[in-house]
Structure formats: C-alpha cells, structure tokens
Scaffold this motif. Structure first.
Motif, PDB file in Angstrom:
ATOM      1  N   GLN A 105      -2.198  -7.890   9.419  1.00 31.90           N
ATOM      2  CA  GLN A 105      -1.254  -8.356   8.401  1.00 31.90           C
ATOM      3  C   GLN A 105      -1.589  -9.772   7.932  1.00 31.90           C
ATOM      4  O   GLN A 105      -1.533 -10.074   6.736  1.00 31.90           O
ATOM      5  N   GLU A 106      -1.936 -10.639   8.879  1.00 30.60           N
ATOM      6  CA  GLU A 106      -2.287 -12.015   8.503  1.00 30.60           C
ATOM      7  C   GLU A 106      -3.541 -12.043   7.640  1.00 30.60           C
ATOM      8  O   GLU A 106      -3.615 -12.782   6.652  1.00 30.60           O
ATOM      9  N   THR A 107      -4.518 -11.220   7.985  1.00 30.71           N
ATOM     10  CA  THR A 107      -5.754 -11.169   7.211  1.00 30.71           C
ATOM     11  C   THR A 107      -5.481 -10.627   5.821  1.00 30.71           C
ATOM     12  O   THR A 107      -6.025 -11.135   4.828  1.00 30.71           O
ATOM     13  N   TRP A 108      -4.620  -9.600   5.723  1.00 30.16           N
ATOM     14  CA  TRP A 108      -4.297  -9.022   4.416  1.00 30.16           C
ATOM     15  C   TRP A 108      -3.545 -10.034   3.555  1.00 30.16           C
ATOM     16  O   TRP A 108      -3.736 -10.087   2.339  1.00 30.16           O
ATOM     17  N   ASP A 109      -2.693 -10.841   4.163  1.00 35.50           N
ATOM     18  CA  ASP A 109      -1.961 -11.859   3.404  1.00 35.50           C
ATOM     19  C   ASP A 109      -2.898 -12.950   2.875  1.00 35.50           C
ATOM     20  O   ASP A 109      -2.638 -13.550   1.833  1.00 35.50           O
ATOM     21  N   LYS A 110      -3.990 -13.222   3.590  1.00 33.16           N
ATOM     22  CA  LYS A 110      -4.943 -14.239   3.162  1.00 33.16           C
ATOM     23  C   LYS A 110      -5.858 -13.769   2.037  1.00 33.16           C
ATOM     24  O   LYS A 110      -6.451 -14.592   1.339  1.00 33.16           O
ATOM     25  N   VAL A 111      -5.980 -12.448   1.839  1.00 33.57           N
ATOM     26  CA  VAL A 111      -6.885 -11.904   0.830  1.00 33.57           C
ATOM     27  C   VAL A 111      -6.344 -12.238  -0.558  1.00 33.57           C
ATOM     28  O   VAL A 111      -5.171 -12.012  -0.853  1.00 33.57           O
ATOM     29  N   GLU A 112      -7.208 -12.784  -1.407  1.00 35.91           N
ATOM     30  CA  GLU A 112      -6.791 -13.159  -2.757  1.00 35.91           C
ATOM     31  C   GLU A 112      -6.890 -11.973  -3.714  1.00 35.91           C
ATOM     32  O   GLU A 112      -6.007 -11.758  -4.527  1.00 35.91           O
ATOM     33  N   THR A 136      -2.742  -9.381  13.415  1.00 35.87           N
ATOM     34  CA  THR A 136      -3.972  -9.950  12.859  1.00 35.87           C
ATOM     35  C   THR A 136      -4.311  -9.288  11.533  1.00 35.87           C
ATOM     36  O   THR A 136      -4.718  -9.967  10.582  1.00 35.87           O
ATOM     37  N   LYS A 187      -6.700  -8.429  -3.716  1.00 38.98           N
ATOM     38  CA  LYS A 187      -6.339  -7.212  -2.975  1.00 38.98           C
ATOM     39  C   LYS A 187      -6.818  -5.956  -3.696  1.00 38.98           C
ATOM     40  O   LYS A 187      -7.123  -4.955  -3.058  1.00 38.98           O
TER      41      LYS A 187
END
Length: 180
Positions: A97-104, A95, A106
C-alpha cells in the motif's frame, strides 16, 4: 408390478396376425398409459438453507452499505473498530500500500501489470501449443539435458570454475541491488 407389466406387454403369436397387422387390444385389458410414481417433495432443509443464504447475503449487503456511508453496522454482533483493522494487516500488504501510494503514474503501472499478465498467459499458451507438437518436446528436452551437462562440466566440476562462477553471481547480485 413386474408380473402385471409382463402380462400386459405380451407379444401376440404369429397365428393371431391377420393381414400383417397386430390385433387390436381392448381397452379393458390394457391401461391407456403407463404412469410413473410421483416424486417426493423437496427436502425442507434446502428451502430453509436458501432462505438463510439469502438473509445472510442481504445482511452483508447492508453492512457494506453502512460501511460505505459511515453509518453503524447493521449486525447484532459488536461492531468492528475500523481504526484497528489496518494495523492488523500483514507487513507485506502495508508495504504494498505504501509503495502504491508513492507511485505517481498509476495508469502506466497498471498498464504494465496487465500487459505482464497478458504476456504470461500468452507464453503459457505458446508453450502448451509447442508441447503438443509431435517431435519438438523431445528435441527440446534433449537440448535441455545437453546444456545442463555442459553447464555442470564447465562451471561445477572443478573447484576454480566453481569459485569463478560464485564470484560472477555475487557481482551480478551486487550490481542489481546497487551495492558498491
């Protein structure tokens, strides 16, 4: 050894002192220096252990380099299938990692995280400094006990007040979660 050293280190009597100087001792009567026993050699285990540790570190470094370049692992063990490893991660990490990937942005999120960490460390230092002052901790403890008593009297002592407090807590909970 103790008896030999006590004979060599005897104090001359006062009648032997001439012109406030101690008489010279002959070199045959006393040794020129005191020698200490030699230390035993270091244990063999520590040398072999250091060698094993160095070899293990080199092995890990080779494996890291092999994984970074995509080559086969340089171990005698069965290689780890990299496709299976991410599936074994806990759900929390997935979760995250998925949330970090969604962050525009960073950079902004990282800056906020570091700022939050600095604020926590600074607050801990401030509380520690206040705690070391002579009268302040006792005063703040008395204020805390007084407010706890006030809160218990106002919200927990009587049933209508408890119900009103629970209703307010549930409303705040729903407002935070966005539930209608």
């Amino acid at each position: 050894m103790a008896s030999a050293s006590s004979n060599a280190l005897s104090i001359p009597s006062s009648s032997a002192l001439v012109d406030a100087k101690a008489p010279r001792q002959t070199t045959a009567a006393s040794p020129p220096c005191v020698s200490l026993p030699t230390l035993p050699p270091p244990p063999v285990q520590s040398q072999s252990r250091a060698g094993k540790t160095t070899a293990y570190c080199r092995k890990i470094a080779r494996n890291v380099m092999a994984m970074a370049t995509g080559e086969a692992l340089a171990t005698r063990e069965a290689p780890v299938d990299l496709a299976v490893a991410p599936a074994e991660l806990p759900a929390f990490i997935k979760t995250l990692q998925e949330t970090w990937d969604k962050v525009e942005d960073k950079y902004a999120v990282s800056t906020l995280a570091v700022s939050g960490l600095v604020a926590v460390v600074g607050s801990a230092g401030l509380v520690s400094a206040i705690d070391r002052l002579p009268l302040i901790p006792g005063f703040l403890e008395a204020v805390g006990v007084g407010y706890s008593g006030y809160f218990a009297y106002k919200y927990l002592l009587f049933k209508p007040d408890r119900d009103a407090m629970l209703k307010k807590v549930k409303e705040t909970y729903k407002e935070i979660l966005g539930i209608s």
